[in-house]
Write a protein that holds these residues in place. Structure first.
Motif, PDB file in Angstrom:
ATOM      1  N   MET A 143       4.919   5.193  -3.857  1.00 45.84           N
ATOM      2  CA  MET A 143       4.130   4.586  -4.925  1.00 45.84           C
ATOM      3  C   MET A 143       3.008   5.515  -5.368  1.00 45.84           C
ATOM      4  N   PRO A 144       2.731   5.569  -6.674  1.00 50.79           N
ATOM      5  CA  PRO A 144       1.553   6.308  -7.134  1.00 50.79           C
ATOM      6  C   PRO A 144       0.271   5.595  -6.709  1.00 50.79           C
ATOM      7  N   ARG A 145      -0.792   6.346  -6.624  1.00 55.45           N
ATOM      8  CA  ARG A 145      -2.092   5.773  -6.307  1.00 55.45           C
ATOM      9  C   ARG A 145      -2.792   5.291  -7.579  1.00 55.45           C
ATOM     10  N   PRO A 146      -3.600   4.239  -7.473  1.00 55.46           N
ATOM     11  CA  PRO A 146      -4.359   3.771  -8.637  1.00 55.46           C
ATOM     12  C   PRO A 146      -5.633   4.571  -8.830  1.00 55.46           C
ATOM     13  N   TYR A 147      -6.239   4.395  -9.994  1.00 59.63           N
ATOM     14  CA  TYR A 147      -7.561   4.966 -10.251  1.00 59.63           C
ATOM     15  C   TYR A 147      -8.558   3.810 -10.266  1.00 59.63           C
ATOM     16  N   ALA A 148      -9.376   3.727  -9.220  1.00 61.29           N
ATOM     17  CA  ALA A 148     -10.380   2.664  -9.095  1.00 61.29           C
ATOM     18  C   ALA A 148     -11.708   3.182  -9.627  1.00 61.29           C
ATOM     19  N   ALA A 149     -12.154   2.634 -10.746  1.00 55.26           N
ATOM     20  CA  ALA A 149     -13.385   3.097 -11.380  1.00 55.26           C
ATOM     21  C   ALA A 149     -14.563   2.231 -10.955  1.00 55.26           C
ATOM     22  N   ASP A 172      -8.936  -9.017  -8.183  1.00 58.90           N
ATOM     23  CA  ASP A 172      -9.865  -9.583  -7.199  1.00 58.90           C
ATOM     24  C   ASP A 172      -9.864  -8.821  -5.877  1.00 58.90           C
ATOM     25  N   GLY A 173      -9.104  -7.727  -5.811  1.00 59.89           N
ATOM     26  CA  GLY A 173      -9.114  -6.893  -4.619  1.00 59.89           C
ATOM     27  C   GLY A 173      -8.237  -7.374  -3.485  1.00 59.89           C
ATOM     28  N   ARG A 174      -7.398  -8.363  -3.719  1.00 60.32           N
ATOM     29  CA  ARG A 174      -6.538  -8.855  -2.638  1.00 60.32           C
ATOM     30  C   ARG A 174      -5.542  -7.782  -2.212  1.00 60.32           C
ATOM     31  N   PHE A 197      -9.624  -1.583  -6.648  1.00 57.75           N
ATOM     32  CA  PHE A 197      -8.199  -1.314  -6.821  1.00 57.75           C
ATOM     33  C   PHE A 197      -7.822  -0.064  -6.015  1.00 57.75           C
ATOM     34  N   GLY A 198      -7.591  -0.282  -4.736  1.00 58.22           N
ATOM     35  CA  GLY A 198      -7.257   0.818  -3.839  1.00 58.22           C
ATOM     36  C   GLY A 198      -5.798   0.823  -3.447  1.00 58.22           C
TER      37      GLY A 198
END
Length: 249
Positions: free
Chosen positions: A153-159, A195-197, A167-168
């Motif tokens: 899976m690609p990693r997200p960009y958490a701003a 919501d970070g779940r 969003f990790g």
């Protein structure tokens, strides 16, 4: 911090214009039957130097019929990552899988839906590869199902200071990834809840969108978030590519 990010975003703007246009709709699926026209491939590789960020990653993306059951979606861009290399952008196995085509530049933006319930990062990797290498990698991803492996899976960009701040890696729920053959580009999107779940069993978008799918990502519509936004961001760029590569009459 914001001005510096904006300036970096302005520099990155240019690239993604490639992923759409002159090389036709096959770019959207990664299912091109051949390596494409050499002139188009070369032109695509150079366009990222001149495309504005708002053409690359539109501030607002309309997704008519893109949600579960054909519901409409509207996505708002909340962050554009500074353009970068790939050293820390991918998990080790995905980085290894992409190594044969190299990493020229990586461009990313994160969006949220109208309710700010979901977040999705769209990414475009510009490679150093020639058409033959892109075709080889595309065949490998297709034949070995690498685009469906959760460990790729690609990693997200958490701003920071946005609804995507949490969003990790553990929040990734669904994703899509395409190795293009008509351009030196790997395109992807990865989605999750705002919501970070955490998500114990992420699911590729193609599976999460299937009728009757009962996983948490499927029930939450996260497959549609990833696939719908990825398709539309890329599609909007086709006009830029077409105009840049057409020969005036």
């Amino acid at each position: 911090m914001a001005p510096r990010t904006a300036a970096a975003a302005a520099c990155v703007v240019l690239g993604l214009g490639l992923i759409g246009g002159a090389v036709t709709g096959s770019w959207l699926t990664g299912n091109s039957g051949g390596s494409g026209d050499g002139d188009s491939f070369t032109a695509a590789a150079a366009l990222w130097h001149s495309v504005p960020v708002d053409q690359l990653f539109p501030p607002i993306v309309e997704g008519t019929g893109a949600g579960p059951g054909g519901a409409d979606r509207t996505w708002t861009r909340i962050a554009v990552a500074p353009d970068s290399g790939c050293a820390n952008a991918f998990d080790p196995l995905l980085r290894k899988a992409l190594a044969p085509v190299g990493c020229q530049r990586l461009l990313r933006a994160t969006y949220t839906d109208a309710t700010q319930s979901y977040v999705t990062t769209v990414g475009i990797l510009f490679t150093k590869a020639d058409p033959a290498a892109m075709s080889s990698l595309s065949a490998r991803f297709r034949n070995e199902g690498l685009d469906r492996r959760a460990d790729l899976m690609p990693r997200p960009y958490a701003a920071r200071n946005t609804v995507a701040a949490a969003f990790g890696d553990k929040q990734r729920a669904s994703w899509t990834i395409s190795v293009l053959t008509d351009a030196p580009v790997v395109a992807y999107a990865v989605s999750g809840w705002a919501d970070g779940r955490t998500v114990d069993a992420p699911q590729p978008a193609a599976d999460a969108m299937r009728s009757g799918a009962t996983s948490a990502p499927a029930q939450g519509g996260l497959g549609q978030e990833a696939q719908g936004l990825a398709d539309r961001v890329q599609r909007s760029l086709r006009k830029t590519v077409r105009s840049a590569t057409e020969t005036p009459s």
